[in-house]
Design a protein around this motif. Structure first.
Motif, PDB file in Angstrom:
ATOM      1  N   UNK A 254       0.854  -1.186   0.000  1.00  0.00           N
ATOM      2  CA  UNK A 254       0.000   0.000   0.000  1.00  0.00           C
ATOM      3  C   UNK A 254       0.885   1.230   0.000  1.00  0.00           C
ATOM      4  N   UNK A 255       0.439   2.243  -0.730  1.00  0.00           N
ATOM      5  CA  UNK A 255       1.238   3.460  -0.873  1.00  0.00           C
ATOM      6  C   UNK A 255       0.348   4.645  -0.514  1.00  0.00           C
ATOM      7  N   UNK A 256       0.615   5.241   0.643  1.00  0.00           N
ATOM      8  CA  UNK A 256      -0.260   6.296   1.149  1.00  0.00           C
ATOM      9  C   UNK A 256       0.399   7.660   0.962  1.00  0.00           C
ATOM     10  N   UNK A 257      -0.340   8.597   0.380  1.00  0.00           N
ATOM     11  CA  UNK A 257       0.168   9.969   0.239  1.00  0.00           C
ATOM     12  C   UNK A 257      -0.719  10.899   1.060  1.00  0.00           C
ATOM     13  N   UNK A 258      -0.218  12.100   1.317  1.00  0.00           N
ATOM     14  CA  UNK A 258      -0.962  12.979   2.220  1.00  0.00           C
ATOM     15  C   UNK A 258      -1.396  14.296   1.597  1.00  0.00           C
ATOM     16  N   UNK A 259      -1.170  14.445   0.306  1.00  0.00           N
ATOM     17  CA  UNK A 259      -1.630  15.634  -0.394  1.00  0.00           C
ATOM     18  C   UNK A 259      -2.399  15.207  -1.643  1.00  0.00           C
ATOM     19  N   UNK A 260      -3.488  15.892  -1.954  1.00  0.00           N
ATOM     20  CA  UNK A 260      -4.344  15.460  -3.075  1.00  0.00           C
ATOM     21  C   UNK A 260      -3.611  15.420  -4.412  1.00  0.00           C
ATOM     22  N   UNK A 261      -2.599  16.291  -4.595  1.00  0.00           N
ATOM     23  CA  UNK A 261      -1.887  16.295  -5.872  1.00  0.00           C
ATOM     24  C   UNK A 261      -1.183  14.977  -6.166  1.00  0.00           C
ATOM     25  N   UNK A 262      -0.897  14.215  -5.119  1.00  0.00           N
ATOM     26  CA  UNK A 262      -0.162  12.960  -5.312  1.00  0.00           C
ATOM     27  C   UNK A 262      -1.094  11.755  -5.416  1.00  0.00           C
ATOM     28  N   UNK A 263      -2.387  11.993  -5.262  1.00  0.00           N
ATOM     29  CA  UNK A 263      -3.323  10.876  -5.310  1.00  0.00           C
ATOM     30  C   UNK A 263      -3.247  10.173  -6.659  1.00  0.00           C
ATOM     31  N   UNK A 264      -3.193   8.862  -6.615  1.00  0.00           N
ATOM     32  CA  UNK A 264      -3.169   8.084  -7.837  1.00  0.00           C
ATOM     33  C   UNK A 264      -1.822   8.066  -8.528  1.00  0.00           C
ATOM     34  N   UNK A 266       1.464   7.001 -10.046  1.00  0.00           N
ATOM     35  CA  UNK A 266       1.904   5.676 -10.462  1.00  0.00           C
ATOM     36  C   UNK A 266       0.780   4.653 -10.392  1.00  0.00           C
ATOM     37  N   UNK A 267      -0.465   5.128 -10.388  1.00  0.00           N
ATOM     38  CA  UNK A 267      -1.594   4.210 -10.267  1.00  0.00           C
ATOM     39  C   UNK A 267      -1.715   3.598  -8.890  1.00  0.00           C
ATOM     40  N   UNK A 268      -0.968   4.117  -7.915  1.00  0.00           N
ATOM     41  CA  UNK A 268      -0.933   3.458  -6.626  1.00  0.00           C
ATOM     42  C   UNK A 268      -1.228   4.368  -5.437  1.00  0.00           C
ATOM     43  N   UNK A 269      -0.958   5.660  -5.574  1.00  0.00           N
ATOM     44  CA  UNK A 269      -1.068   6.544  -4.411  1.00  0.00           C
ATOM     45  C   UNK A 269      -2.477   6.613  -3.852  1.00  0.00           C
ATOM     46  N   UNK A 270      -2.629   6.363  -2.565  1.00  0.00           N
ATOM     47  CA  UNK A 270      -3.932   6.485  -1.917  1.00  0.00           C
ATOM     48  C   UNK A 270      -3.912   7.723  -1.044  1.00  0.00           C
ATOM     49  N   UNK A 271      -4.983   8.502  -1.142  1.00  0.00           N
ATOM     50  CA  UNK A 271      -5.063   9.714  -0.337  1.00  0.00           C
ATOM     51  C   UNK A 271      -6.217   9.591   0.638  1.00  0.00           C
ATOM     52  N   UNK A 272      -5.903   9.636   1.917  1.00  0.00           N
ATOM     53  CA  UNK A 272      -6.946   9.560   2.940  1.00  0.00           C
ATOM     54  C   UNK A 272      -6.885  10.785   3.841  1.00  0.00           C
ATOM     55  N   UNK A 273      -6.508  11.909   3.261  1.00  0.00           N
ATOM     56  CA  UNK A 273      -6.350  13.095   4.091  1.00  0.00           C
ATOM     57  C   UNK A 273      -4.987  13.081   4.765  1.00  0.00           C
ATOM     58  N   UNK A 274      -4.797  14.022   5.664  1.00  0.00           N
ATOM     59  CA  UNK A 274      -3.529  14.086   6.391  1.00  0.00           C
ATOM     60  C   UNK A 274      -3.550  13.021   7.475  1.00  0.00           C
TER      61      UNK A 274
END
Lengths: 277, 208
Positions: A254-264, A266-274
């Motif tokens: 799982x690959x979690x990011x914290x800013x909406x610009x990084x969501x998705x 590489x087809x992998x970034x998950x954004x669940x807020x900060x």
């Protein structure tokens, strides 16, 4: 002696077969991995976390502030050898867990602290806190600050070796009593069930160490389906990934990011807020 | 942090932090500038506390001497310390002040390291985030810009610290609270533990 053409041919064929087999194997262990069997509370479950240094440590501890020790019954903390601050913070975190449990115990007028019974919503729950419920592994740092670049491969290898060693020496989470149907013999060693990492180089190397173990299915590392890896990109990364993020994008579960610009990404970034909020 | 935290401050407090890892001499120089100190004083500040890092002592001492040699801006105290391994919460809270009176609400000037900025946001003190232009990667600037755009912080630039000070005194009353309120389609409010639960197979998803 000059090797015969047949010998060379055989060598070449063997080489090509090895490459193909290795690639196929690598593809098979990379995500997505099959979903795991449903797990009931009370099943010994271990979590490994890497505390890098400074900001990385702060973020990891902020992510874990609601950690439920009745679910993650054993914690492994991976910390740089000379990182006294992170070591103190890990111990402080574990002591905080004990305090939390003791507080809730006092409220419920129960006596035993470790692995004691608490009634909540008619469901028996177990707490796993205290010195027996966590281990701290110290690793040589993959790259010290200001370390010249050309010596990095060597220190990274030392770090990789240390990671492989302690991954194979993770004690199986103890399971004194359980109501939740976990039966069967307990192994002495067991790979951690889930590994949480963020940016430090040591964390990247640890993830690659798990890949090596799974590649060779060392002690059933792959067939048990453990060592799920979760990467949390730093909150400081708004539009671009860090080097660790780039290196781990394709290999963590799982690959979690914290800013909406990084969501998705590489087809992998998950954004669940900060998540460090 | 010893005496400073006990001594009641006369006015507003400005806490400057450069973080524990990298040097940030240009920020220390910028806050010592005569123009900036005078701007602070006229905005009602009485104290500046500077966390200057492991290698910043020499520069801090030198600038302090120069500051004292200048025509005095009184009463205005500048103190410094290298770092506090227990975190900077005490200084941040000192800067935040008590109550909502404008006379006691100070500010934090922070390098753009995520740890320090998060600490300030959590304490709830208005913060000017100053990225270090000497760092090769400009992701710190991106963080400062993104947070400033959403009215969480003021993005300060080294060559215009007085401007940032003016800006934060205007923004102070409408800076948004941290953490962001969960809303919108993306927020499952599950956090990382929810993801870990999914991965290991705690699928019940029950939150007690």
């Amino acid at each position: 002696m000059i090797p015969t053409p047949y010998f060379l041919q055989a060598c070449l064929t063997l080489f090509v077969i090895t490459i193909i087999a290795a690639t196929a194997r690598a593809i098979s262990i990379l995500p997505p991995r099959p979903v795991r069997r449903k797990r009931a509370r009370g099943t010994p479950t271990s979590m490994m976390m890497v505390l890098g240094s400074g900001g990385h440590t702060a973020e990891m501890l902020a992510i874990q502030r609601d950690l439920d020790p009745s679910k993650y019954t054993h914690r492994f903390w991976v910390i740089g050898e000379e990182d006294w601050m992170s070591r103190a913070k890990a111990v402080e975190f574990e002591e905080g867990l004990v305090e939390k449990v003791m507080k809730s115990q006092r409220e419920r007028k129960e006596e035993e602290v470790s692995a004691s019974k608490e009634l909540g919503d008619g469901e028996a729950k177990f707490w796993y806190v205290g010195p027996d419920s966590y281990d701290i592994f110290l690793v040589p740092r993959a790259r010290k600050i200001h370390q010249p670049l050309y010596t990095t491969p060597w220190t990274a290898l030392l770090c990789l070796w240390a990671c492989l060693k302690f991954l194979c020496h993770c004690k199986a989470a103890p399971c004194p009593k359980t109501t939740s149907g976990f039966t069967g013999p307990l192994p002495v060693y067991a790979f951690p069930d889930v590994i949480l990492v963020n940016g430090p180089a040591t964390a990247t190397i640890l993830v690659y160490a798990t890949l090596i173990l799974r590649f060779f299915n060392f002690r059933s590392a792959e067939s048990q389906g453990g060592m799920r890896t979760i990467y949390i990109e730093s909150w400081a990364r708004v539009k671009t990934l860090s080097l660790s993020g780039k290196l781990l994008l394709r290999v963590v579960d799982r690959f979690v990011v914290q800013w909406p610009d990084l969501e998705g990404i590489g087809g992998r970034g998950e954004y669940h807020g900060v998540v460090v909020g | 942090m010893t005496e400073q935290s006990i001594r009641p401050y006369l006015g507003r407090v400005c806490f400057v932090t450069i973080g524990a890892t990298a040097a940030f001499d240009s920020l220390i120089r910028a806050v010592f500038e005569d123009k900036f100190v005078r701007a602070l004083r006229s905005a009602g500040f009485s104290d500046m506390i500077i966390q200057y890092g492991a290698n910043g002592k020499k520069l801090f001492d030198q600038l302090s001497r120069e500051y004292e040699a200048r025509p005095p801006v009184s009463p205005f105290c500048i103190n410094g310390f290298h770092f506090n391994t227990k975190g900077l919460g005490a200084e941040m809270r000192a800067a935040k002040g008590k109550g909502h009176k404008a006379e006691s609400r100070g500010i934090v000037i922070s390098h753009a390291g995520s740890g320090s900025v998060l600490d300030a946001l959590r304490v709830g003190v208005p913060v000017i985030v100053v990225p270090n232009p000497e760092l090769l990667d400009d992701h710190q600037t991106q963080l400062a810009e993104a947070l400033a755009k959403q009215d969480y912080v003021v993005h300060g630039k080294l060559d215009d610290m007085t401007g940032a000070l003016r800006e934060i005194d205007v923004l102070m009353w409408r800076l948004k609270d941290w953490p962001p309120v969960n809303s919108g389609v993306h927020r499952h409010a599950q956090g990382v533990e929810g993801i870990a639960d999914e991965e290991v197979g705690y699928l019940d998803g029950s939150k007690e």
